[in-house]
Design a protein around this motif. Sequence first.
Motif, PDB file in Angstrom:
ATOM      1  N   GLU A   1       0.834  -1.201   0.000  1.00  0.00           N
ATOM      2  CA  GLU A   1       0.000   0.000   0.000  1.00  0.00           C
ATOM      3  C   GLU A   1       0.869   1.250   0.000  1.00  0.00           C
ATOM      4  OE1 GLU A   1      -3.638   1.994   2.641  1.00  0.00           O
ATOM      5  OE2 GLU A   1      -2.577   0.193   3.336  1.00  0.00           O
ATOM      6  N   GLN A   2       0.577   2.125  -0.946  1.00  0.00           N
ATOM      7  CA  GLN A   2       1.213   3.442  -0.953  1.00  0.00           C
ATOM      8  C   GLN A   2       0.419   4.380  -0.043  1.00  0.00           C
ATOM      9  OE1 GLN A   2       1.589   4.977  -4.917  1.00  0.00           O
ATOM     10  NE2 GLN A   2       3.488   3.879  -5.333  1.00  0.00           N
ATOM     11  N   LYS A   3       1.140   5.108   0.799  1.00  0.00           N
ATOM     12  CA  LYS A   3       0.515   6.059   1.701  1.00  0.00           C
ATOM     13  C   LYS A   3       1.169   7.421   1.540  1.00  0.00           C
ATOM     14  CE  LYS A   3      -0.647   2.636   5.268  1.00  0.00           C
ATOM     15  NZ  LYS A   3      -0.494   2.279   6.704  1.00  0.00           N
ATOM     16  N   LYS A   4       0.395   8.436   1.846  1.00  0.00           N
ATOM     17  CA  LYS A   4       0.945   9.790   1.801  1.00  0.00           C
ATOM     18  C   LYS A   4       1.982   9.933   2.915  1.00  0.00           C
ATOM     19  CE  LYS A   4      -3.489  11.582   0.205  1.00  0.00           C
ATOM     20  NZ  LYS A   4      -4.634  12.476   0.511  1.00  0.00           N
ATOM     21  N   ALA A   5       3.163  10.372   2.532  1.00  0.00           N
ATOM     22  CA  ALA A   5       4.215  10.534   3.528  1.00  0.00           C
ATOM     23  C   ALA A   5       3.997  11.766   4.395  1.00  0.00           C
ATOM     24  CB  ALA A   5       5.583  10.617   2.835  1.00  0.00           C
ATOM     25  N   TYR A   6       3.188  12.720   3.941  1.00  0.00           N
ATOM     26  CA  TYR A   6       2.997  13.965   4.680  1.00  0.00           C
ATOM     27  C   TYR A   6       1.555  14.401   4.492  1.00  0.00           C
ATOM     28  CZ  TYR A   6       4.679  18.316   6.822  1.00  0.00           C
ATOM     29  OH  TYR A   6       4.901  19.377   7.675  1.00  0.00           O
ATOM     30  N   GLU A   7       0.760  14.247   5.533  1.00  0.00           N
ATOM     31  CA  GLU A   7      -0.647  14.597   5.469  1.00  0.00           C
ATOM     32  C   GLU A   7      -0.843  16.076   5.801  1.00  0.00           C
ATOM     33  OE1 GLU A   7      -3.167  12.766   4.645  1.00  0.00           O
ATOM     34  OE2 GLU A   7      -2.540  10.664   4.833  1.00  0.00           O
ATOM     35  N   VAL A   8      -2.060  16.571   5.532  1.00  0.00           N
ATOM     36  CA  VAL A   8      -2.394  17.963   5.849  1.00  0.00           C
ATOM     37  C   VAL A   8      -2.351  18.180   7.356  1.00  0.00           C
ATOM     38  CG1 VAL A   8      -4.178  19.737   5.666  1.00  0.00           C
ATOM     39  CG2 VAL A   8      -3.785  18.169   3.767  1.00  0.00           C
ATOM     40  N   SER A   9      -2.792  17.191   8.118  1.00  0.00           N
ATOM     41  CA  SER A   9      -2.762  17.331   9.580  1.00  0.00           C
ATOM     42  C   SER A   9      -1.328  17.466  10.089  1.00  0.00           C
ATOM     43  CB  SER A   9      -3.437  16.123  10.230  1.00  0.00           C
ATOM     44  OG  SER A   9      -2.787  14.919   9.837  1.00  0.00           O
ATOM     45  N   GLU A  10      -0.395  16.736   9.468  1.00  0.00           N
ATOM     46  CA  GLU A  10       1.006  16.867   9.874  1.00  0.00           C
ATOM     47  C   GLU A  10       1.561  18.235   9.500  1.00  0.00           C
ATOM     48  OE1 GLU A  10       2.862  12.467   9.579  1.00  0.00           O
ATOM     49  OE2 GLU A  10       2.072  13.247   7.683  1.00  0.00           O
ATOM     50  N   LEU A  11       1.149  18.752   8.337  1.00  0.00           N
ATOM     51  CA  LEU A  11       1.576  20.098   7.951  1.00  0.00           C
ATOM     52  C   LEU A  11       1.082  21.128   8.951  1.00  0.00           C
ATOM     53  CD1 LEU A  11       2.767  22.132   5.898  1.00  0.00           C
ATOM     54  CD2 LEU A  11       0.551  22.074   4.723  1.00  0.00           C
ATOM     55  N   LEU A  12      -0.196  21.038   9.345  1.00  0.00           N
ATOM     56  CA  LEU A  12      -0.735  21.987  10.324  1.00  0.00           C
ATOM     57  C   LEU A  12      -0.054  21.817  11.679  1.00  0.00           C
ATOM     58  CD1 LEU A  12      -4.537  21.810   9.460  1.00  0.00           C
ATOM     59  CD2 LEU A  12      -2.875  23.542   8.774  1.00  0.00           C
ATOM     60  N   GLY A  13       0.245  20.559  12.056  1.00  0.00           N
ATOM     61  CA  GLY A  13       0.938  20.341  13.331  1.00  0.00           C
ATOM     62  C   GLY A  13       2.337  20.940  13.327  1.00  0.00           C
ATOM     63  N   ASP A  14       3.066  20.791  12.216  1.00  0.00           N
ATOM     64  CA  ASP A  14       4.397  21.386  12.136  1.00  0.00           C
ATOM     65  C   ASP A  14       4.336  22.901  12.175  1.00  0.00           C
ATOM     66  OD1 ASP A  14       5.571  18.951  12.091  1.00  0.00           O
ATOM     67  OD2 ASP A  14       5.964  18.907   9.930  1.00  0.00           O
ATOM     68  N   ILE A  15       3.368  23.478  11.450  1.00  0.00           N
ATOM     69  CA  ILE A  15       3.236  24.938  11.477  1.00  0.00           C
ATOM     70  C   ILE A  15       2.892  25.424  12.878  1.00  0.00           C
ATOM     71  CG2 ILE A  15       1.844  26.863  10.625  1.00  0.00           C
ATOM     72  CD1 ILE A  15       1.656  25.459   7.960  1.00  0.00           C
ATOM     73  N   GLY A  16       1.968  24.699  13.558  1.00  0.00           N
ATOM     74  CA  GLY A  16       1.626  25.088  14.925  1.00  0.00           C
ATOM     75  C   GLY A  16       2.802  24.956  15.874  1.00  0.00           C
ATOM     76  N   GLY A  17       3.600  23.899  15.708  1.00  0.00           N
ATOM     77  CA  GLY A  17       4.778  23.754  16.565  1.00  0.00           C
ATOM     78  C   GLY A  17       5.796  24.849  16.332  1.00  0.00           C
ATOM     79  N   GLN A  18       6.066  25.181  15.072  1.00  0.00           N
ATOM     80  CA  GLN A  18       7.006  26.265  14.778  1.00  0.00           C
ATOM     81  C   GLN A  18       6.468  27.603  15.280  1.00  0.00           C
ATOM     82  OE1 GLN A  18       9.902  25.603  13.554  1.00  0.00           O
ATOM     83  NE2 GLN A  18       9.605  23.508  12.805  1.00  0.00           N
ATOM     84  N   MET A  19       5.170  27.798  15.169  1.00  0.00           N
ATOM     85  CA  MET A  19       4.575  29.049  15.630  1.00  0.00           C
ATOM     86  C   MET A  19       4.704  29.185  17.143  1.00  0.00           C
ATOM     87  SD  MET A  19       0.626  30.298  15.106  1.00  0.00           S
ATOM     88  CE  MET A  19       0.682  29.921  13.371  1.00  0.00           C
ATOM     89  N   GLY A  20       4.441  28.097  17.862  1.00  0.00           N
ATOM     90  CA  GLY A  20       4.570  28.166  19.316  1.00  0.00           C
ATOM     91  C   GLY A  20       6.005  28.282  19.772  1.00  0.00           C
TER      92      GLY A  20
END
Length: 535
Positions: free
Chosen positions: A428-447
């Motif tokens: 099974e091919q899976k997305k290596a980077y989901e939208v939720s992970e993108l938002l989590g990274d942005i939130g972590g960098q913002m905090g």
Amino acid sequence: MKPSLGPETAPRPPASDIRVFASSCTLHGLGHVFGPGGLTLRRGLWATAVLLSLATFLYQVAERVRYYGEFHHETALDERESHLLTFPAVTLCNLNPLRRSRLTPNDLHWAGPALLGLDPAEHAAFLRALGRPPAPPGFMPSPTFDMAQLYARAGHSLDDMLLDCHYRGQPCGPENFTTIFTRMGQCYTFNSGANGAELLTTPKSGMGNGLELMLDVQQDEYLPVWRDTEETPFEVGVRVQIHSQEEPPLIDQLGFGAAPGYQTFVSCQQQQLSFLPPPWGDCSSVPLDPPDLELEPAGPLGSPHTRPGPSSPYSLMGCRLVCESRYVTRKCGCRMMYMPGGAPVCNPQQYKDCANPALDAMLRKDACACPNPCASIRYAKELSMVRIPSRASARYLARKHNRTEAYLWENVLVLDIFFEALNYETVEQKKAYEVSELLGDIGGQMGLFIGASLLTILEILDYLCEVFRDHVLGYFWSRRRVQRHSNTNLLQEGLGGPQPHVSHLSLGPRPPTPPCAVTKTFSASHRTCYLVTRL
């Protein structure tokens, strides 16, 4: 003397003032930059720290967004258990496409040059090699010729080839097979699921829980090799392909061989493949369309109904068949008998001169751009063989099937197909980077860098709305008030100023107001208004 109203209070700054916003905003450090007082070294250091943190945050966000825009994927391999598996479709073809006993002088006239490389002067010698009488005097070939009818009539019949058939220990027969045309001629598919037939399943693995066939390849019916051509087979046996019911067989390219005199064991393992569509991958799930909109009606042999139709699910083999059919139809104006579409079937001369060379050239160039299906089933195979029959069983088998022992060694083979285990693999091919992970990274960098959150962004948007209301809309509102006030003053000046109100002291009825006339005259330089009242 005017009474005092108390100490004067300072006017409250508007909400759009940056200092008011900075004092209440949850963005870390902003209150130290825009606090009360003048510019100091401490305020400058705070401003530098805030700008550096903001720049680092924006860089990290841009990097994360760029990585997400590359749409990476990862492949997960897993093995799962099952209590019941659907048995695959099994397609088999005799390596000899036409039986020598079924060829007629009319067949040699039409198909001899294309299929056997025969010249017209060699027909009589070839018929003698077949043990057939030559064409009678005054022989006239038929005006038309159908290749599908030739293969259906002269191809090997499953009723003659199938000596024994068992599925999970239960007897089966030719009625459990579906006739299908391929490039190798007339073939047969077990468990095809055609016409809504229920697919066979198995709850156990290992030998005895799958399909076991005993086949007679009928070597005495093989055509003699008259001349070496591209279509001349030198082998003996059957070609077999194990595939899912959703895809048509491509047995001439993907099949494996089973030889007479051997029992071939085929241990299978089901693999379920799942791929991602663009932009993460390149799979396709668009249903197959026929090469042309006008489908050829099924004849008495039913040859066209075995190809994928407009509602067929997408499969790699089906896509390649449609692609090959379009290519050959465009080059030759006809199609091969096993290809889908409504174009007429090529005659033998068109097979020789155009269809076969065009298809071979296309396969060498790999001109078909067919992506992988988004979901498909594949079967991994392991083959092993043993000699049959043994000396101990040869006499019994010869007596049982009414054959000689020498005939069994040269013509009979056994094919045993079963599942190695009931577990199956998933790729099974899976997305290596989901939208939720993108938002989590942005939130972590913002905090981490600016100590902000989603509510901080709402505060900034609210402040920008206040600035727009106070400084942009307020500017237009003040201009409108000034213009309205100047128009009012100009009208009052033209009317002679405000008129004093005269009260009537009489309690009687108020005398009627005499009519008045207002006369206005305008000049180019100024405006004069005259009020004439008749007393």
